[in-house]
Design a protein around this motif. Structure first.
Motif, PDB file in Angstrom:
ATOM      1  N   ASP A 179       0.828  -1.209   0.000  1.00 30.19           N
ATOM      2  CA  ASP A 179       0.000   0.000   0.000  1.00 30.19           C
ATOM      3  C   ASP A 179       0.862   1.258   0.000  1.00 30.19           C
ATOM      4  OD1 ASP A 179      -2.279  -1.470  -0.028  1.00 30.19           O
ATOM      5  OD2 ASP A 179      -2.759  -1.218   2.091  1.00 30.19           O
ATOM      6  N   ALA A 180       2.030   1.176   0.638  1.00 22.42           N
ATOM      7  CA  ALA A 180       2.932   2.322   0.718  1.00 22.42           C
ATOM      8  C   ALA A 180       4.323   1.847   1.111  1.00 22.42           C
ATOM      9  CB  ALA A 180       2.427   3.339   1.752  1.00 22.42           C
ATOM     10  N   GLY A 181       5.339   2.419   0.468  1.00 21.44           N
ATOM     11  CA  GLY A 181       6.711   2.089   0.833  1.00 21.44           C
ATOM     12  C   GLY A 181       7.247   0.865   0.133  1.00 21.44           C
ATOM     13  N   MET A 182       8.265   0.248   0.743  1.00 25.16           N
ATOM     14  CA  MET A 182       8.928  -0.918   0.153  1.00 25.16           C
ATOM     15  C   MET A 182       8.256  -2.217   0.583  1.00 25.16           C
ATOM     16  SD  MET A 182      11.309  -0.141  -1.957  1.00 25.16           S
ATOM     17  CE  MET A 182      12.071  -1.754  -2.136  1.00 25.16           C
ATOM     18  N   PRO A 183       7.945  -3.103  -0.344  1.00 22.41           N
ATOM     19  CA  PRO A 183       7.371  -4.406   0.013  1.00 22.41           C
ATOM     20  C   PRO A 183       8.339  -5.200   0.895  1.00 22.41           C
ATOM     21  CG  PRO A 183       7.213  -3.998  -2.343  1.00 22.41           C
ATOM     22  CD  PRO A 183       8.091  -2.929  -1.791  1.00 22.41           C
ATOM     23  N   PRO A 236      15.260  -5.447  -6.351  1.00 26.04           N
ATOM     24  CA  PRO A 236      14.665  -4.327  -5.612  1.00 26.04           C
ATOM     25  C   PRO A 236      14.607  -3.081  -6.499  1.00 26.04           C
ATOM     26  CG  PRO A 236      16.973  -4.539  -5.013  1.00 26.04           C
ATOM     27  CD  PRO A 236      16.686  -5.652  -5.999  1.00 26.04           C
ATOM     28  N   ILE A 237      13.469  -2.428  -6.515  1.00 18.69           N
ATOM     29  CA  ILE A 237      13.304  -1.149  -7.217  1.00 18.69           C
ATOM     30  C   ILE A 237      13.094  -0.104  -6.126  1.00 18.69           C
ATOM     31  CG2 ILE A 237      12.057   0.108  -8.998  1.00 18.69           C
ATOM     32  CD1 ILE A 237      13.410  -2.422 -10.036  1.00 18.69           C
ATOM     33  N   PRO A 238      14.173   0.558  -5.692  1.00 18.86           N
ATOM     34  CA  PRO A 238      14.096   1.425  -4.506  1.00 18.86           C
ATOM     35  C   PRO A 238      13.057   2.529  -4.630  1.00 18.86           C
ATOM     36  CG  PRO A 238      16.371   1.078  -5.188  1.00 18.86           C
ATOM     37  CD  PRO A 238      15.505   0.549  -6.288  1.00 18.86           C
ATOM     38  N   GLY A 239      12.483   2.857  -3.489  1.00 16.06           N
ATOM     39  CA  GLY A 239      11.484   3.913  -3.446  1.00 16.06           C
ATOM     40  C   GLY A 239      11.314   4.431  -2.032  1.00 16.06           C
ATOM     41  N   PRO A 240      10.241   5.174  -1.777  1.00 12.65           N
ATOM     42  CA  PRO A 240      10.012   5.760  -0.453  1.00 12.65           C
ATOM     43  C   PRO A 240       9.933   4.705   0.643  1.00 12.65           C
ATOM     44  CG  PRO A 240       8.526   6.710  -2.087  1.00 12.65           C
ATOM     45  CD  PRO A 240       9.195   5.546  -2.743  1.00 12.65           C
ATOM     46  N   CYS A 241      10.376   5.084   1.836  1.00  9.36           N
ATOM     47  CA  CYS A 241      10.338   4.190   2.990  1.00  9.36           C
ATOM     48  C   CYS A 241      10.127   5.044   4.237  1.00  9.36           C
ATOM     49  CB  CYS A 241      11.642   3.405   3.085  1.00  9.36           C
ATOM     50  SG  CYS A 241      11.713   2.236   4.451  1.00  9.36           S
ATOM     51  N   ALA A 242       9.065   4.770   4.981  1.00  9.60           N
ATOM     52  CA  ALA A 242       8.691   5.611   6.121  1.00  9.60           C
ATOM     53  C   ALA A 242       9.777   5.659   7.192  1.00  9.60           C
ATOM     54  CB  ALA A 242       7.374   5.115   6.722  1.00  9.60           C
ATOM     55  N   LEU A 243      10.393   4.512   7.490  1.00  7.24           N
ATOM     56  CA  LEU A 243      11.368   4.498   8.585  1.00  7.24           C
ATOM     57  C   LEU A 243      12.589   5.346   8.243  1.00  7.24           C
ATOM     58  CD1 LEU A 243      14.157   2.409   8.662  1.00  7.24           C
ATOM     59  CD2 LEU A 243      12.364   0.842   7.962  1.00  7.24           C
ATOM     60  N   VAL A 244      13.075   5.268   6.992  1.00 10.18           N
ATOM     61  CA  VAL A 244      14.253   6.048   6.592  1.00 10.18           C
ATOM     62  C   VAL A 244      13.909   7.532   6.513  1.00 10.18           C
ATOM     63  CG1 VAL A 244      15.935   6.425   4.751  1.00 10.18           C
ATOM     64  CG2 VAL A 244      15.268   4.100   5.365  1.00 10.18           C
TER      65      VAL A 244
END
Length: 353
Positions: free
Chosen positions: A148-152, A174-182
């Motif tokens: 739904d959001a971030g990295m699977p 991996p196709i990097p993208g947004p990540c809430a923790l980072v």
């Protein structure tokens, strides 16, 4: 990079749109000087095929072939502009997209006019879907996985499927993208050189408190994902275990209009958020414990504790185990001390009985 009359002045950038360059799509961004309405533009051609825009309905999903395999694609955590060009290309070129919530993901795909079929893949059907997906991968399909959001796979479905693919020697990309923790960590103001990502805490209260106790003793920044309806419970438990004075950061609505980074102590957070109703998943960071050296107890102190336990009826081995659990001194050292000081005493008592 082709530049056309780009003026040396303050600029404002409008939304990007695709432009054709040498048979492939580039990125064309209209630029306007703030004090002049005359338009300028620059175009970047990288060979990247963007999804077709309204008025360009040609199916280009397979115009750039990808190797068969599982592609873990990062998607926006709130702001749709945060998706990458590579993510769009993979989603547009895949044979199928595995989605945690097809209705939610459908909005993202519709926004970028991506026509790739969706297949539901979430924690409730993960085990049933694995063999179906594995069969398609072995047949040579390109399978994209999004949450739904971030990295699977990061506190979201995907970990088990990635493990299965690795065990079957299937390509995992991996196709990097947004990540809430980072994102939260980078803007928190807490130490970022070392951190521990805990994610969601266990549902069982005993397991939850046990995990919090482990985190409270660590010197690294601790990062948690907390549902909004669990915030009060989390602050109550964490403040009692970490202490009211421990610094924390509560990040909410990141990348959205109402983005907020609340900073203070756990005690202050408990008071403030007892009066506030929050929406959306929260990322909470807690400062690590101060790294202070604790002097190990002396032999005299250890002997005193052992004597007290043995006098109260504990066996030698039990007394050693209890004392070892309260100190950093090794069990071997404490056991050796116990034998020297109390071994003969216990033998005499055993013979008299």
């Amino acid at each position: 990079m082709l530049i056309r009359r780009l003026p040396w002045s303050a600029i404002s950038i409008a939304a990007p749109f695709p432009c054709r360059s040498g048979g492939s799509y580039g990125l064309c961004i209209p630029v306007r000087k703030q004090l002049n309405s005359s338009p300028y533009s620059f175009c970047y051609s990288s060979g990247i095929n963007l999804p077709p825009q309204p008025g360009h309905e040609t199916d280009t999903r397979h115009s750039q072939s990808l190797k068969p395999g599982l592609y873990l694609v990062g998607t926006p955590i709130g702001n749709l502009e945060d998706i990458t060009l590579r993510s769009l290309r993979v989603l547009n070129s895949a044979d199928v997209i595995l989605s945690e919530d097809t209705r939610h993901s459908g909005k993202l795909l519709h926004h970028y006019n991506i026509k790739t079929p969706l297949m539901s893949y979430h924690k409730f059907n993960e085990s049933q879907r694995e063999q179906v997906v594995l069969r398609r991968l072995k047949q040579g399909d390109v399978v994209a996985l999004i949450s739904d959001a971030g990295m699977p796979g990061i506190s979201d479905p995907g970990m088990e499927l990635a493990k299965l693919c690795v065990s079957e020697n299937i390509l995992v990309v991996p196709i990097p993208g947004p990540c809430a923790l980072v994102s939260a960590l980078s803007a928190s103001g807490l130490p970022t050189d070392e951190f521990t990502f805990v994610g969601f805490l266990p549902k069982h209260s005993g397991s939850r408190r046990k995990r919090l106790m482990v985190s409270a003793d660590q010197t690294t920044t601790q990062i948690f994902y907390v549902p909004p309806h669990k915030l009060s419970q989390f602050l109550d438990e964490s403040s009692s275990i970490f202490g009211d004075a421990r610094k924390c950061v509560i990040a909410r609505e990141m990348t959205k209009i109402h983005e907020e980074f609340w900073r203070g102590t756990l005690g202050e957070a408990k008071e403030v958020f007892s009066l506030r109703q929050v929406k959306g998943e929260l990322t909470i960071l807690i400062q690590g414990q101060a790294n202070s050296k604790v002097e190990p107890p002396s032999d005299i102190e250890l002997e005193s504790e052992l004597r007290e336990l043995i006098a109260s009826g504990e066996s030698l081995s039990t007394a050693v185990k209890l004392v070892t659990g309260k100190t950093s001194v090794s069990r071997k050292t404490i056991y050796s001390l116990a034998l020297r000081k109390f071994g003969k005493q216990l033998e005499v008592e055993g013979d008299s009985n």
